[in-house]
Design an enzyme around this catalytic site. Structure first.
Site, PDB file in Angstrom:
ATOM      1  N   GLY A 199      -9.686   6.521   3.067  1.00 41.71           N
ATOM      2  CA  GLY A 199      -9.197   7.603   2.219  1.00 41.71           C
ATOM      3  C   GLY A 199      -8.222   7.148   1.157  1.00 41.71           C
ATOM      4  O   GLY A 199      -8.345   6.060   0.576  1.00 41.71           O
ATOM      5  N   SER A 200      -7.195   7.984   0.943  1.00 42.12           N
ATOM      6  CA  SER A 200      -6.344   7.858  -0.245  1.00 42.12           C
ATOM      7  C   SER A 200      -5.547   6.573  -0.335  1.00 42.12           C
ATOM      8  O   SER A 200      -4.965   6.297  -1.391  1.00 42.12           O
ATOM      9  CB  SER A 200      -5.387   9.048  -0.296  1.00 42.12           C
ATOM     10  OG  SER A 200      -6.135  10.248  -0.269  1.00 42.12           O
ATOM     11  N   VAL A 201      -5.466   5.805   0.732  1.00 38.17           N
ATOM     12  CA  VAL A 201      -4.764   4.524   0.603  1.00 38.17           C
ATOM     13  C   VAL A 201      -5.473   3.617  -0.396  1.00 38.17           C
ATOM     14  O   VAL A 201      -4.933   2.596  -0.814  1.00 38.17           O
ATOM     15  CB  VAL A 201      -4.620   3.793   1.967  1.00 38.17           C
ATOM     16  CG1 VAL A 201      -3.603   4.498   2.849  1.00 38.17           C
ATOM     17  CG2 VAL A 201      -5.959   3.702   2.665  1.00 38.17           C
ATOM     18  N   PHE A 202      -6.711   4.015  -0.819  1.00 38.75           N
ATOM     19  CA  PHE A 202      -7.421   3.254  -1.840  1.00 38.75           C
ATOM     20  C   PHE A 202      -6.932   3.566  -3.248  1.00 38.75           C
ATOM     21  O   PHE A 202      -7.252   2.865  -4.188  1.00 38.75           O
ATOM     22  CB  PHE A 202      -8.931   3.570  -1.772  1.00 38.75           C
ATOM     23  CG  PHE A 202      -9.732   2.539  -1.029  1.00 38.75           C
ATOM     24  CD1 PHE A 202      -9.553   2.365   0.338  1.00 38.75           C
ATOM     25  CD2 PHE A 202     -10.658   1.732  -1.680  1.00 38.75           C
ATOM     26  CE1 PHE A 202     -10.282   1.425   1.028  1.00 38.75           C
ATOM     27  CE2 PHE A 202     -11.389   0.780  -0.997  1.00 38.75           C
ATOM     28  CZ  PHE A 202     -11.201   0.633   0.359  1.00 38.75           C
TER      29      PHE A 202
END
Lengths: 380, 560
Positions: free
Chosen positions: B278-281
């Site tokens: 998810g958003s850690v990308f």
């Protein structure tokens, strides 16, 4: 005339001196060395065997081995005192005795590991089939030599009858290995005696059929051969251990008493003594033992070559073949080149009957190869 | 006397029938020679075979009683020399049945040495059939000596080297374990099998710091229980050297007894499990956008409008009513904003960038337990969009950690390692972004921790950067909104990033105090904060009295 003079000149000499002068020293030396080597190796194998069988005295098997070696050597020495004719008579008598004993085994035998091969006499189990082999070889040699002299005697049928009777008893026990060895020895004597090609084919086909029948109808033979053919199976226990022992020995061995495999090898003091030897003493000493055995056999062949008397030649060659064959089969079994057969290493392995029978054989060879006037050099 | 007859007889006979016998004897001689030749041939075959078996079959020797040869295996230690794995000489105690003359007395005396064995149990063992009866395995040298002192007859000891892990489950997935033959089959034991099994090999120093590992494992365990997550993983990496200082995967196991553990507990989620994180990308997408020059920090993206790509609407968790610039997009974790940046860069460039960061391949760490990512075969514009915020691509926590480390350490991808860096194992790195872009990414991630979804990761005295990631787990038809993977990637200290910390939970639950949320900001972020609070002093990071709310985009930028 000449004979008479020489003999007369020696009449004042003792019989012992006479024997010493005439016996083949090289054969005798090989024989003694082999017995001694067997005793030394027994020191390694005996404590392990005693431990396996829960015998309290670790040297139980060594003492028994020593007793058999002494008995055997004494017997062989006495036998070698006899003249050719008397030694032959003794061998033929022994063959008759074996027949009687084999009948007794059939009815009053003592069963070990599923085979009825032994007769209990006191604390000792006698295996008549061991003695039958050399006796039969001498008998066959005698018959063939008689035939050469007097073709009217129906020697071939007599020999065949004796052979078939012996094989019959052996298979009854059942003892496929000894029948196999006996057949090979018989074939060898037959071959040395100038066996024609037809007879040879007949024998080969006959034994082939017999082997096939044995394989089909005898479960233990079948099992052994199948085990040999499929080394992946777990049942090949003894051979695997033996190979392990041999491979762990290397060039100089692990050292006397340092072997491990002997503790897990049920026949480590008998049929598989060679493997135990290689593990402890290494490749070099093992080759030395093979050289000793080969030396005795080849020396006997050499003597047979030079002997003038046809009977002596056949008998000595036949007996030497027996020892040689037994050596090779034992080595092949130890090296997993042949299925396990219950064959001892001549003069080395522990085993009363086998030891005595082989000493009997050696005694006969010594008797037949003694130097007598006119015995050697004919036609050379 | 017969003597003359016996000796003279054959001679006379031979003279008489010399002719007929001569032929037979000479033919017999040829045949005997043939026989002797066959015998010699067979014998030579046997000798050759003997030489082959005894000389050429190698060191098969002694395989029957293996234990006679003591197998050596080097120790494993942490970066400070703390013992992680060692080889101890233990003994198995056997009784030789025939030397035991009083089984009752023997068993009573033995029971006095082994308090956990009753004399009845020992008596039971002694009364079995057989020659060598096993009494007990794994005796220590002290116990062996104690049995010696009893002076009992028939006691036999067999030496059995045993691999011992004094730290137990701590760092179990890093250290791994061996099989009964002391061959490494997991973790560092397997990865460094060759070095460890060499004779007289020196102890191997791993990159792990046991103190850090202990703090990480402890906090992860507490949070895993508190948030009722199925599994959890955490990694601490030195961003300059690539050294793994800590790596924990839960549930774990005791490497001393791996056989007693559930098979799934042996699994190292930190390096073997791939997740859509998810958003850690998002920091990756932004670094890429900045590096490609398609946008800047101040450009506002119309994130309030619906974004539709290939008939799919891109949703935002925290919808904004006004356009947002990059710092806000990251702080509020806007999928639309991130997607717009990625679309400007394009799929080809995006794939190349991810490849540069090592996200398209298995992490090149020594561990065998390093899984390759799952990447879509066809890279359409929708792929570009979803991957920009960490969906449609599954990578391991270790891969993400390594990639983020490259973004914050000044812009160099450093190959991760489990071995302490030294002259034999030097740092391998390559530049992936410029130093300037790296510093901007630091600012952006700092802003997330001060003003965005990562506020719960703040630590008093340490300036933390970070990014949350909450991903719905894929299920049979689409994504399951109730089953989440929540993660937090952090780096510290802000003024000179030295370490990244990554924490991920598989299916954490909303619990009391999280206001019904099971998202990363409520579980992974505070866990990361607590970890940093504990490990920063150990790692010698200077404590800064008041940086907790300093931010690059609220006046803090000037202080750098």
């Amino acid at each position: 005339m000449i004979t008479r003079t020489i003999s007369a000149a020696r009449t004042d000499r003792s019989p012992l001196y006479e024997w010493w002068r005439s016996v083949d020293h090289i054969s005798l030396a090989f024989f003694v060395c082999l017995l001694g080597t067997g005793l030394i190796l027994s020191m390694a194998a005996s404590p392990a065997a005693a431990a396996r069988m829960s015998v309290d005295n670790p040297f139980h098997f060594l003492y028994r081995h020593a007793v058999f070696v002494l008995m055997g050597f004494g017997g062989a020495a006495v036998l070698s005192f006899f003249t050719t004719v008397n030694a032959r008579r003794i061998a033929v008598l022994a063959l008759l005795g074996c027949f009687v004993l084999l009948v007794m085994v059939k009815f009053a035998g003592h069963e070990v590991k599923g085979a009825q091969r032994w007769l209990r006499i006191g604390g000792f189990s006698l295996q008549p089939s061991e003695f039958a082999k050399p006796a039969f070889i001498v008998f066959a040699a005698w018959m063939f030599s008689v035939q050469k002299r007097d073709p009217n005697v129906p020697t071939v049928p007599i020999v065949f009858a004796a052979y078939l009777l012996l094989v019959f008893f052996l298979i009854q026990q059942p003892d496929f290995g000894q029948s196999f060895l006996l057949t090979l020895c018989f074939a060898a004597v037959f071959f040395f005696a100038g066996l024609s090609l037809g007879w040879m084919l007949f024998l080969m086909i006959g034994s082939g059929i017999a082997a096939f029948i044995a394989y089909i109808f005898m479960p233990h033979v079948q099992a052994r051969i199948q085990r040999f053919l499929s080394p992946a199976g777990d049942d090949n226990y003894q051979t695997e251990r033996a190979l392990e022992a041999i491979s762990s020995g290397g060039f100089f061995g692990r050292g006397p008493g340092e072997g491990d495999v002997k503790y897990s090898l049920p026949d480590g003091h008998t049929d598989f003594i060679f493997a135990v030897t290689v593990e402890e003493f290494g490749f070099l000493i093992s080759v030395f033992i093979i050289v000793l055995l080969a030396g005795f056999v080849i020396r006997s062949f050499r003597n047979a070559l030079k002997l003038n008397d046809y009977f002596c030649q056949l008998a000595v060659a036949g007996l030497a073949t027996m020892i040689g064959m037994q050596t090779i089969i034992n080595l092949f079994v130890n090296l997993n080149m042949a299925p396990p057969k219950g064959m001892t290493l001549p003069f080395i392995s522990y085993g009363g009957s086998s030891m005595l029978a082989l000493c009997f054989t050696a005694g006969l060879i010594l008797a037949f190869t003694r130097r007598r006037p006119g015995a050697y050099g004919f036609g050379d | 006397m017969t003597e003359y007859g016996d000796i003279g007889g054959p001679v006379r006979r031979q003279l008489k029938i010399a002719d007929s016998e001569f032929a037979a004897v000479s033919e017999g001689r040829i045949r005997i020679r043939i026989g002797a030749a066959i015998f010699m041939f067979a014998l030579i075959v046997a000798v050759i075979r003997l030489a082959e078996v005894s000389l050429l079959s190698g060191s098969k020797g002694g395989s029957f009683y293996k234990s006679n040869e003591f197998v050596s295996r080097a120790n494993l230690v942490d970066r400070n020399g703390e013992l992680l794995a060692t080889t101890l000489e233990t003994y198995s105690l056997y009784a030789r049945s025939k030397y035991i003359w009083n089984a009752g007395e023997t068993s009573q005396q033995l029971a006095s040495v082994f308090p956990d064995m009753s004399s009845e149990a020992i008596l039971n063992r002694l009364s079995r059939k057989g020659d060598q009866l096993l009494i007990r395995r794994g005796l220590t040298p002290k116990e062996k000596q104690a049995v010696f002192h009893l002076g009992l007859p028939g006691m036999v000891f067999q030496a059995e080297p045993q691999r011992v892990y004094p730290r137990g489950a701590l760092a179990a997935h890093i250290v791994g374990f061996t099989d009964v033959d002391m061959k490494g089959i997991a973790g560092a034991e397997r990865a460094f099998e060759e070095d460890l099994s060499q004779e007289n090999a020196p102890a191997m120093t791993l990159s792990v710091d046991l103190r850090v590992q202990n703090a990480v494992a402890d906090e992860l365990q507490k949070s895993l229980v508190h948030f009722k997550a199925d599994t959890g993983a955490a990694i601490v990496m030195d961003v300059r050297s690539g050294e793994i200082l800590a790596m924990a995967s839960l549930p774990n196991y005791d490497p001393n007894r791996p056989d007693t553990s559930l098979p799934q507990n042996l699994y190292n989620h930190a390096s073997m499990s791939t997740y859509e994180l998810g958003s850690v990308f998002k920091p990756i997408t932004m670094a890429m956008a900045l590096e490609e020059g398609v946008t800047n920090l101040t450009e506002k993206f119309p994130v309030q409008n619906p974004l539709k790509v290939r008939d799919k609407f891109i949703r935002d968790d925290h919808p904004s009513k006004t356009p947002m610039a990059m710092p806000e997009i990251l702080a509020e974790s806007s999928n639309r904003g991130t997607a717009m940046m990625a679309l400007r860069v394009g799929g080809v460039q995006q794939q190349a960038f991810l490849k540069e960061l090592g996200l398209m391949d298995r992490v090149p760490i020594e561990l065998v337990e390093s899984a390759a990512p799952q990447v879509q075969r066809e890279w359409q514009d929708i792929t570009t969009v979803t991957v920009s915020y960490g969906h449609g691509i599954s990578v391991t926590p270790l891969a993400l950690t390594t990639a983020i480390a490259a973004l914050v350490n000044g812009g160099e991808y450093v190959k991760p390692t489990l071995r302490k860096r030294d002259s034999v194992n030097p740092v391998e790195k390559r530049r992936v972004i410029t130093r300037q872009t790296s510093e901007t990414v630091q600012d952006l991630m700092r802003y997330v921790a001060t003003h965005g979804t990562g506020r719960n990761a703040r630590v008093k005295g340490y300036a933390v950067m970070g990014k949350t990631g909450t991903a719905d787990k894929p299920s049979v038809d689409g994504y399951d909104e109730r089953r989440l993977v929540s993660s937090f990637i952090a780096a510290f200290p802000y003024d000179d990033p030295a370490y990244v910390v990554f924490v991920t939970f598989d299916e954490p639950k909303a619990v009391e105090g999280t206001y019904g949320y099971a998202t990363a900001g409520w579980n992974a972020a505070p866990t990361t904060g607590r970890i940093i609070e504990r490990i920063a002093p150990m790692l010698g990071v200077r404590r800064d009295p008041g940086p907790a709310t300093q931010s690059p985009f609220s006046g803090g930028r000037a202080m750098r």
